[in-house]
Scaffold this motif. Sequence first.
Motif, PDB file in Angstrom:
ATOM      1  N   GLN A 236     -40.858  48.203  36.638  1.00 45.88           N
ATOM      2  CA  GLN A 236     -40.257  46.967  36.155  1.00 45.88           C
ATOM      3  C   GLN A 236     -39.301  47.255  34.991  1.00 45.88           C
ATOM      4  O   GLN A 236     -39.495  48.211  34.250  1.00 45.88           O
ATOM      5  CB  GLN A 236     -41.351  45.997  35.687  1.00 45.88           C
ATOM      6  CG  GLN A 236     -42.209  45.463  36.802  1.00 45.88           C
ATOM      7  CD  GLN A 236     -41.435  44.521  37.715  1.00 45.88           C
ATOM      8  OE1 GLN A 236     -40.592  43.749  37.292  1.00 45.88           O
ATOM      9  NE2 GLN A 236     -41.748  44.594  39.009  1.00 45.88           N
ATOM     10  N   PRO A 237     -38.263  46.424  34.842  1.00 50.23           N
ATOM     11  CA  PRO A 237     -37.366  46.606  33.702  1.00 50.23           C
ATOM     12  C   PRO A 237     -38.111  46.447  32.377  1.00 50.23           C
ATOM     13  O   PRO A 237     -39.112  45.733  32.300  1.00 50.23           O
ATOM     14  CB  PRO A 237     -36.333  45.488  33.857  1.00 50.23           C
ATOM     15  CG  PRO A 237     -36.562  44.872  35.175  1.00 50.23           C
ATOM     16  CD  PRO A 237     -37.886  45.317  35.689  1.00 50.23           C
ATOM     17  N   ARG A 238     -37.634  47.134  31.338  1.00 50.19           N
ATOM     18  CA  ARG A 238     -38.304  47.074  30.035  1.00 50.19           C
ATOM     19  C   ARG A 238     -38.181  45.702  29.393  1.00 50.19           C
ATOM     20  O   ARG A 238     -39.082  45.249  28.710  1.00 50.19           O
ATOM     21  CB  ARG A 238     -37.712  48.120  29.096  1.00 50.19           C
ATOM     22  CG  ARG A 238     -38.072  49.511  29.500  1.00 50.19           C
ATOM     23  CD  ARG A 238     -37.555  50.496  28.481  1.00 50.19           C
ATOM     24  NE  ARG A 238     -37.276  51.746  29.186  1.00 50.19           N
ATOM     25  CZ  ARG A 238     -36.372  52.610  28.851  1.00 50.19           C
ATOM     26  NH1 ARG A 238     -35.622  52.397  27.801  1.00 50.19           N
ATOM     27  NH2 ARG A 238     -36.201  53.694  29.550  1.00 50.19           N
ATOM     28  N   THR A 239     -37.041  45.050  29.575  1.00 55.38           N
ATOM     29  CA  THR A 239     -36.850  43.734  28.961  1.00 55.38           C
ATOM     30  C   THR A 239     -37.463  42.666  29.851  1.00 55.38           C
ATOM     31  O   THR A 239     -37.365  42.720  31.079  1.00 55.38           O
ATOM     32  CB  THR A 239     -35.356  43.435  28.769  1.00 55.38           C
ATOM     33  OG1 THR A 239     -34.710  43.492  30.035  1.00 55.38           O
ATOM     34  CG2 THR A 239     -34.719  44.441  27.835  1.00 55.38           C
ATOM     35  N   LYS A 240     -38.114  41.721  29.230  1.00 57.62           N
ATOM     36  CA  LYS A 240     -38.699  40.602  29.966  1.00 57.62           C
ATOM     37  C   LYS A 240     -37.665  39.492  30.093  1.00 57.62           C
ATOM     38  O   LYS A 240     -36.866  39.255  29.193  1.00 57.62           O
ATOM     39  CB  LYS A 240     -39.931  40.057  29.226  1.00 57.62           C
ATOM     40  CG  LYS A 240     -41.083  41.028  29.175  1.00 57.62           C
ATOM     41  CD  LYS A 240     -41.717  41.156  30.519  1.00 57.62           C
ATOM     42  CE  LYS A 240     -42.916  42.086  30.444  1.00 57.62           C
ATOM     43  NZ  LYS A 240     -43.545  42.244  31.717  1.00 57.62           N
ATOM     44  N   LEU A 241     -37.651  38.832  31.216  1.00 59.27           N
ATOM     45  CA  LEU A 241     -36.728  37.736  31.466  1.00 59.27           C
ATOM     46  C   LEU A 241     -37.365  36.450  30.947  1.00 59.27           C
ATOM     47  O   LEU A 241     -37.926  35.675  31.704  1.00 59.27           O
ATOM     48  CB  LEU A 241     -36.413  37.661  32.954  1.00 59.27           C
ATOM     49  CG  LEU A 241     -35.802  38.936  33.521  1.00 59.27           C
ATOM     50  CD1 LEU A 241     -35.870  38.931  35.036  1.00 59.27           C
ATOM     51  CD2 LEU A 241     -34.375  39.082  33.043  1.00 59.27           C
ATOM     52  N   THR A 242     -37.301  36.232  29.639  1.00 56.68           N
ATOM     53  CA  THR A 242     -38.040  35.132  29.020  1.00 56.68           C
ATOM     54  C   THR A 242     -37.352  33.786  29.169  1.00 56.68           C
ATOM     55  O   THR A 242     -38.016  32.759  29.132  1.00 56.68           O
ATOM     56  CB  THR A 242     -38.258  35.411  27.521  1.00 56.68           C
ATOM     57  OG1 THR A 242     -36.983  35.600  26.904  1.00 56.68           O
ATOM     58  CG2 THR A 242     -39.118  36.646  27.324  1.00 56.68           C
ATOM     59  N   LYS A 243     -36.041  33.758  29.324  1.00 54.54           N
ATOM     60  CA  LYS A 243     -35.337  32.477  29.382  1.00 54.54           C
ATOM     61  C   LYS A 243     -35.179  31.944  30.805  1.00 54.54           C
ATOM     62  O   LYS A 243     -34.932  30.771  30.998  1.00 54.54           O
ATOM     63  CB  LYS A 243     -33.969  32.596  28.726  1.00 54.54           C
ATOM     64  CG  LYS A 243     -34.085  32.841  27.234  1.00 54.54           C
ATOM     65  CD  LYS A 243     -32.753  32.799  26.569  1.00 54.54           C
ATOM     66  CE  LYS A 243     -32.942  33.011  25.076  1.00 54.54           C
ATOM     67  NZ  LYS A 243     -31.691  32.907  24.347  1.00 54.54           N
ATOM     68  N   ALA A 244     -35.305  32.787  31.782  1.00 55.31           N
ATOM     69  CA  ALA A 244     -35.159  32.340  33.171  1.00 55.31           C
ATOM     70  C   ALA A 244     -36.451  31.684  33.641  1.00 55.31           C
ATOM     71  O   ALA A 244     -37.542  32.183  33.371  1.00 55.31           O
ATOM     72  CB  ALA A 244     -34.827  33.522  34.065  1.00 55.31           C
ATOM     73  N   PRO A 245     -36.350  30.558  34.340  1.00 57.03           N
ATOM     74  CA  PRO A 245     -37.557  29.889  34.834  1.00 57.03           C
ATOM     75  C   PRO A 245     -38.268  30.719  35.907  1.00 57.03           C
ATOM     76  O   PRO A 245     -37.632  31.458  36.660  1.00 57.03           O
ATOM     77  CB  PRO A 245     -37.033  28.596  35.440  1.00 57.03           C
ATOM     78  CG  PRO A 245     -35.621  28.466  35.032  1.00 57.03           C
ATOM     79  CD  PRO A 245     -35.137  29.805  34.623  1.00 57.03           C
ATOM     80  N   VAL A 246     -39.575  30.579  35.951  1.00 62.26           N
ATOM     81  CA  VAL A 246     -40.372  31.236  36.994  1.00 62.26           C
ATOM     82  C   VAL A 246     -39.889  30.732  38.349  1.00 62.26           C
ATOM     83  O   VAL A 246     -39.625  29.549  38.529  1.00 62.26           O
ATOM     84  CB  VAL A 246     -41.873  30.917  36.798  1.00 62.26           C
ATOM     85  CG1 VAL A 246     -42.688  31.406  37.976  1.00 62.26           C
ATOM     86  CG2 VAL A 246     -42.359  31.508  35.502  1.00 62.26           C
ATOM     87  N   GLY A 247     -39.724  31.639  39.284  1.00 63.58           N
ATOM     88  CA  GLY A 247     -39.238  31.290  40.609  1.00 63.58           C
ATOM     89  C   GLY A 247     -37.734  31.421  40.751  1.00 63.58           C
ATOM     90  O   GLY A 247     -37.204  31.239  41.839  1.00 63.58           O
ATOM     91  N   SER A 248     -37.042  31.757  39.658  1.00 60.91           N
ATOM     92  CA  SER A 248     -35.590  31.935  39.729  1.00 60.91           C
ATOM     93  C   SER A 248     -35.247  33.130  40.609  1.00 60.91           C
ATOM     94  O   SER A 248     -35.989  34.102  40.677  1.00 60.91           O
ATOM     95  CB  SER A 248     -35.007  32.182  38.344  1.00 60.91           C
ATOM     96  OG  SER A 248     -35.178  31.066  37.530  1.00 60.91           O
ATOM     97  N   ILE A 249     -34.098  33.044  41.236  1.00 68.00           N
ATOM     98  CA  ILE A 249     -33.621  34.118  42.101  1.00 68.00           C
ATOM     99  C   ILE A 249     -32.647  34.986  41.319  1.00 68.00           C
ATOM    100  O   ILE A 249     -31.773  34.484  40.622  1.00 68.00           O
ATOM    101  CB  ILE A 249     -32.942  33.534  43.343  1.00 68.00           C
ATOM    102  CG1 ILE A 249     -33.975  32.806  44.204  1.00 68.00           C
ATOM    103  CG2 ILE A 249     -32.237  34.609  44.143  1.00 68.00           C
ATOM    104  CD1 ILE A 249     -33.387  32.073  45.368  1.00 68.00           C
TER     105      ILE A 249
END
Length: 96
Positions: free
Chosen positions: A42-55
Motif C-alpha cells: 500500500q502507498p505510504r500516504t493515507k488518502l484521508t480526504k477522499a470518501p470511502v468507496g471513491s474510485i
Amino acid sequence: MRNSVAAVIVSVSLGGCTAGVATYGFSPNLEPIPGSITYRGQPRTKLTKAPVGSIVPHEFRDQFGRRVSEIYVIQPDRSLRLVSRRRQTFDFFDDD
C-alpha cells in the motif's frame, strides 16, 4: 404482440448491460503488476480526504509497452483495493 416484442427488446438490452460489466475486467482477486500503485504494498500516504468507496483511476505502460488502465477503490481503512485492469494491445492513434 407489441408488448411481447417490447419485452424481448428490453430483456436483451438489459442482458447486454450486465454482460458489459463482466467483460470490463472487474475481479475480486486481481494481483498488482509492476507499475500498479499497490505493487510493492500500500502507498505510504493515507488518502484521508477522499470518501470511502471513491474510485482512483491509474494508467501506466507495462514492461511490453502496452497501456494499462487500472481502477482502485478506497476501503474503510483508507487502503486501496485493485478492482479492475484493462490492457490496450494496439496503439493505432497514439501520439505518446
